[in-house]
Design a protein around this motif. Structure first.
Motif, short mmCIF file in Angstrom:
data_model
loop_
_atom_site.label_atom_id
_atom_site.label_comp_id
_atom_site.label_asym_id
_atom_site.label_seq_id
_atom_site.Cartn_x
_atom_site.Cartn_y
_atom_site.Cartn_z
N UNK A 153 0.80 -1.22 0.00
CA UNK A 153 0.00 0.00 0.00
C UNK A 153 0.83 1.28 0.00
N UNK A 154 2.12 1.15 -0.20
CA UNK A 154 2.97 2.33 -0.11
C UNK A 154 4.08 2.25 -1.14
N UNK A 155 4.28 3.36 -1.86
CA UNK A 155 5.37 3.43 -2.82
C UNK A 155 6.05 4.80 -2.68
N UNK A 156 7.25 4.87 -3.22
CA UNK A 156 8.04 6.10 -3.15
C UNK A 156 8.35 6.53 -4.57
N UNK A 170 6.09 10.03 -0.76
CA UNK A 170 5.33 8.79 -0.58
C UNK A 170 3.95 8.93 -1.21
N UNK A 171 3.41 7.82 -1.72
CA UNK A 171 2.04 7.84 -2.24
C UNK A 171 1.50 6.42 -2.22
N UNK A 172 0.19 6.33 -2.37
CA UNK A 172 -0.48 5.02 -2.42
C UNK A 172 -0.63 4.60 -3.88
N UNK A 173 0.03 3.52 -4.28
CA UNK A 173 -0.03 3.09 -5.68
C UNK A 173 -1.36 2.40 -5.98
N UNK A 174 -1.69 2.20 -7.25
CA UNK A 174 -2.92 1.50 -7.60
C UNK A 174 -2.84 0.04 -7.16
N UNK A 223 -0.04 3.91 -12.37
CA UNK A 223 1.06 4.22 -11.47
C UNK A 223 1.65 5.60 -11.79
N UNK A 224 1.81 5.87 -13.09
CA UNK A 224 2.30 7.19 -13.50
C UNK A 224 1.34 8.27 -13.04
#
Length: 354
Positions: A153-156, A170-174, A223-224
């Motif tokens: 649930x977390x990506x950079x 940080x953001x929440x990816x699909x 994601x983009x």
């Protein structure tokens, strides 16, 4: 031609001189001006009764106002605007003012933020108002961008600029992302954005995603979009508003009223959603602009005046703004050349140190 300009053209020489004298006296003293005081300054010898009649006519036209019964007159906001647009005489920059502002640049090792801060403090000291400096957003070109998965649930998203500056967000990816979609999104971005600024990259990416739907997997495309939204939503974080000289604004006869006015003013300033309008106001016209009272939405409730000018980088692109705020009775003729010179100096500083 606005209504105030039409009124100014229709005034006879005597009314124009009385009006100018009232405004200039008010800007100097901050006090209402009476007819007896004016009779000593007018070029034509007239009685106080004649001057009173002229002032009553100017009040009827909405240019002057009586703050108290039987008191002298002060200019209204419309009157000040008419004076600024049609009668204000802008002087040359005083040499001592120039030297005080230039002295802030004596240190050659200052970074941009330090230099802007010092110039803002000097501007406040010279004008005896509060200075505002809107710092430029980061304009360096992008060298590399990458997505890094931290957990489900977390990506950079990592952004590397050509000047060596690195930003991580940080953001929440699909849902359902895979290592391959991460690589695909990263490759897609890096094939487009190298050498472009963040603003340029945003526009290009949005266009490319629409036009190349078959070439990039839906998940990578999401994601983009997700990573891009992080930069869109937080782009103002790279802009900073430097305010110096708040205490200079507390100069009225009624401390409680002045404190409330200044509190309202800085409440306005601290609402970040309004700060972008500060630069937009400066961009709408060439050179120095003057906003009086409610003409400026950012400072409308406090009834302050703003003298503001944009400043540019070496490519003549507007990247920030500098201004002075204070009561409506600012010495506009002196402050306009100071703000104009400071804007030119800021542009050189940013260009030289970037």
């Amino acid at each position: 031609m606005n209504n105030a300009s039409k009124i100014l053209e229709e005034l006879n020489d005597r009314s124009r001189e009385v009006f100018r004298s009232v405004v200039e006296s008010y800007l100097t003293t901050g006090e209402p001006v009476g007819s007896r005081t004016l009779t000593r300054t007018l070029s034509e010898k007239v009685s106080a009764a004649t001057v009173r009649n002229v002032m009553q006519d100017l009040e009827f036209l909405g240019l002057l106002d009586s703050p108290h019964v039987s008191a002298g007159r002060i200019p209204t906001q419309m009157g000040l605007r008419m004076f600024v647009d049609g009668l204000l005489e802008i002087g040359d920059l005083d040499e001592s003012d120039r030297q005080k502002i230039d002295a802030t640049m004596s240190g050659t090792s200052q970074d941009v933020e330090t230099a802007l801060d010092r110039i803002g403090a000097a501007l406040s000291g010279v004008t005896q108002g509060a200075s505002l400096v809107l710092t430029p957003k980061r304009e360096a070109a992008i060298k590399h961008i990458e997505f890094v998965s931290l957990n489900q649930n977390k990506a950079l998203v990592v952004l590397v600029f050509s000047d060596g500056h690195v930003e991580n967000r940080l953001f929440t990816p699909p849902p359902g992302q895979t290592p391959s979609s991460m690589r695909e999104a990263t490759n897609f971005l890096n094939s487009l954005i190298e050498g472009k600024t963040l603003a340029e990259a945003r526009k290009l990416i949005q266009t490319e995603i629409v036009g190349r739907r078959q070439e990039i997997d839906q998940l990578a495309r999401d994601l983009v979009d997700s990573g891009l939204a992080i930069w869109e939503g937080n782009s103002e974080e790279t802009t900073r508003l430097i305010v110096r000289g708040r205490s200079n604004l507390l100069a009225g006869d009624d401390p409680d009223q002045e404190l409330e006015r200044i509190r309202t003013l800085f409440d306005d300033l601290e609402r970040k959603r309004d700060i972008a309008e500060f630069l937009e106001l400066a961009e709408d016209g060439d050179g120095v602009r003057i906003f009086i009272g409610s003409e400026n939405k950012l400072f409308s409730l406090s009834g302050s005046s703003l003298v503001v000018s944009p400043y540019m980088n070496a490519d003549r692109k507007i990247i920030g703004a500098v201004g002075v705020i204070g009561p409506t009775r600012l010495n506009y003729g002196r402050i306009v050349p100071i703000v104009d010179y400071t804007a030119q100096l800021l542009g050189r500083v940013v260009s030289d140190r970037s």
